[in-house]
Structure formats: C-alpha cells, structure tokens
Scaffold this motif. Structure first.
Motif, PDB file in Angstrom:
ATOM      1  N   TYR A   1       1.136  -1.344   0.080  1.00 31.87           N
ATOM      2  CA  TYR A   1       0.368  -0.104  -0.072  1.00 31.87           C
ATOM      3  C   TYR A   1       0.379   1.253   0.075  1.00 31.87           C
TER       4      TYR A   1
ATOM      5  N   SER B   1     -13.106   3.519  -8.581  1.00 36.09           N
ATOM      6  CA  SER B   1     -13.750   2.272  -8.330  1.00 36.09           C
ATOM      7  C   SER B   1     -13.190   1.738  -9.264  1.00 36.09           C
TER       8      SER B   1
ATOM      9  N   LYS C   1      -9.735  -0.017  -9.551  1.00 33.59           N
ATOM     10  CA  LYS C   1     -10.759  -0.929  -8.778  1.00 33.59           C
ATOM     11  C   LYS C   1     -11.130  -2.569 -10.369  1.00 33.59           C
TER      12      LYS C   1
ATOM     13  N   THR D   1      -0.835  -1.656  -7.873  1.00 35.09           N
ATOM     14  CA  THR D   1      -1.011  -2.950  -8.446  1.00 35.09           C
ATOM     15  C   THR D   1      -0.940  -3.572 -10.091  1.00 35.09           C
TER      16      THR D   1
ATOM     17  N   THR E   1      -6.049  -1.267  -5.677  1.00 34.59           N
ATOM     18  CA  THR E   1      -6.723  -2.057  -4.613  1.00 34.59           C
ATOM     19  C   THR E   1      -6.912  -0.519  -3.772  1.00 34.59           C
ATOM     20  N   ALA E   2      -7.744  -0.554  -3.421  1.00 35.91           N
ATOM     21  CA  ALA E   2      -7.705   0.373  -2.012  1.00 35.91           C
ATOM     22  C   ALA E   2      -9.018  -1.068  -0.788  1.00 35.91           C
ATOM     23  N   LYS E   3      -8.221   0.164   0.546  1.00 40.08           N
ATOM     24  CA  LYS E   3      -8.659  -0.879   1.758  1.00 40.08           C
ATOM     25  C   LYS E   3      -8.893   0.404   2.224  1.00 40.08           C
ATOM     26  N   GLY E   4     -10.179   1.937   2.650  1.00 36.57           N
ATOM     27  CA  GLY E   4      -9.428   2.479   3.306  1.00 36.57           C
ATOM     28  C   GLY E   4      -8.988   3.897   2.770  1.00 36.57           C
ATOM     29  N   LYS E   5      -8.213   4.327   3.155  1.00 36.88           N
ATOM     30  CA  LYS E   5      -7.329   4.606   2.952  1.00 36.88           C
ATOM     31  C   LYS E   5      -6.215   4.565   2.856  1.00 36.88           C
ATOM     32  N   LYS E   6      -5.946   2.862   2.335  1.00 41.88           N
ATOM     33  CA  LYS E   6      -4.943   2.567   1.955  1.00 41.88           C
ATOM     34  C   LYS E   6      -5.482   1.799   0.942  1.00 41.88           C
ATOM     35  N   ILE E   7      -4.478   2.560  -0.100  1.00 38.52           N
ATOM     36  CA  ILE E   7      -4.483   2.641  -1.547  1.00 38.52           C
ATOM     37  C   ILE E   7      -2.986   1.580  -2.109  1.00 38.52           C
TER      38      ILE E   7
END
Length: 242
Positions: free
Chosen positions: A180, A206, A209, A224, A215-221
């Motif tokens: 990330y 979006s 993605k 890839t 990829t994104a998990k909340g603020k963690k981008i």
DNA sequence: CCATTAAATTCAA
DNA sequence: TTGAATTTAATGG
C-alpha cells in the motif's frame, strides 16, 4: 553550544535524513551548530496547522521528520493542495524574499518535527555563504519548474489522468509499504491535489479497482499495475521528480 | 450537490 | 483489546 551536544545533533540529523541533497543535512554545521544559529525546534501533532494563509512571514521551516501538506485556498473556499512534503524539505519559502504574508497554509499529516529559522538569520547565511545560496537557488528553480508542470497538468489532463498522476506522485514520493502507498490520504485530499472533487476521485478509484489497476482498503491504496497507470498518462509525461 | 448506507478509524474504558 | 462514537467512503438520485 557544547561539543557533545553538537555531536549528538549531527548524528540525529544524519539518521533522520539520508538524502544527500538535503539542505539541513548538507549545511547542518551552518544551520544547527553555529553559535549564532537562530532556530527553534517545533514538535507538532498530526493535523496541526503551522502556517496560516495571510499570516506574516518571519522565517522558514525545514521539516526534520514528518509529513506536511501545503495548500492554498481559492475564492470558493476550495482547498488546492500544492504539494506534499516530507523529511528535509523547506516550507514557506515563497514568502521568504519580499513577500510579507504567507500565500499558503501548511498542515501536518502525522506527528512532525520542524526547524524554524528566522528570516534575518537565513538572510545573513545567504549573504555570507555562496554555496548555500547556490543550493537554495537550485531549490527555488526546481520548485518553479514543478509548479509550472502542475499548472499544465491541471489544465491539459482529464480528471482521470490527474487522479492517476496524483497516485503516481504519491507513489514516487512516499513509496509503498507492504503493498500500500506509504501515506494514508483521504479521498478529499487526493481530490484537492488533483484539482477535482471527492466524488470524482471515489468514482475513478472504483473504476481503477474494477480494471485491476489499484486496490483500496479504506485509506490504504495499493497500486497493482504501475506500468499501465504510467502508460495512461505517458503522453503527458512532463512530470519531474518531486 | 446532497442524502443515505456501508465501511473504516479513533478513542477511551 | 474491544466496541461505541465519530469520521470517511461509496453510490444513487
């Protein structure tokens, strides 16, 4: 200043900053270990604003350690992020010469330690030390270059390209940590840098993605597919390292 | 742009 | 360390 203290300070700086071009590192004797050195060390917490737009300029900040965002507020109240800065960078230099008031604001994005040097002291250093002046001039030239590139990018690139450009900038500057981007930013902050709105950024994220580029998990981008992202903006590849 | 819901982050016990 | 409170993300109108 006692020798021992100087020594510890030097070691501390050397550790905090491995960048050879770092001005504080390069001129640490001049800036920090000098008897006349007029500086203060400022410890700020995350989210603290240490430069307010329109406030009078008394000196210059150097980031010892931490991360800062520099922004300008438009007429509509919209924030335009000018740049992100980390260890060893200079903040507030635009107001340094003749300007009386800051044209930018600056807020820390994590707990940050800052050196603050008075205008008078730095002016003296610049007059007395050609090598230091030269390096400062290079810094200003580079900043000018960068801000011109940014104007171009905002006027010529599509929103999607600007968002991608922002991602690449963060990636270049802060790198990755276990997949990330090593800097958590809100979508609004991405938007403020890319010169768009939060919703646009969310929608473009979006899409990216879905396309398997990030990829994104909340603020963690996570990026890839770096190459494909680069390809999309390659026709505009005027960004200089920053 | 706003409203709604889902998700993530923070904070204090 | 947890979960309640708060903030932020995502989507659809």
């Amino acid at each position: 200043m006692p020798i021992l203290e100087n020594h510890l300070l030097s070691k501390e700086i050397a550790k905090a900053c491995k960048n050879e071009n770092c001005l504080v590192h390069k001129y640490q004797k001049l800036l920090l270990n000098n008897l006349e050195s007029d500086r203060t060390l400022l410890k700020t917490k995350k989210g603290q604003q240490f430069i307010i737009e329109g406030a009078p300029v008394n000196g210059l900040f150097f980031i010892k350690k931490g991360i800062v965002k520099v922004f300008r507020t438009g007429i509509n109240g919209k924030e335009q992020i000018v740049r992100f800065a980390n260890d060893c960078e200079i903040i507030g230099h635009r107001g340094f010469g003749t300007q009386e008031y800051y044209s930018i604001g600056a807020t820390t994005l994590k707990d940050t330690e800052l050196y603050y040097f008075s205008k008078e002291y730095l002016q003296k250093l610049l007059l007395d030390n050609p090598s230091f002046s030269y390096d400062m001039m290079l810094f200003y030239a580079n900043e000018l270059n960068r801000s011109e590139s940014k104007v171009k990018s905002i006027s010529q690139m599509t929103v999607r390209e600007r968002v991608i450009d922002t991602l690449l900038y963060i990636n270049r500057k802060f790198g990755e940590l276990k997949g990330y981007l090593n800097l958590p930013l809100s979508r609004k902050e991405y938007a403020d840098y890319a010169g768009t709105t939060e919703e646009q950024v969310i929608r473009i994220f979006s899409l990216l993605k879905k396309e398997g580029l990030i990829t994104a998990k909340g603020k963690k981008i996570g990026i890839t597919n770096l190459q494909n992202l680069k390809n999309e903006i390659s026709e505009h590849n005027f960004y200089l390292d920053s």
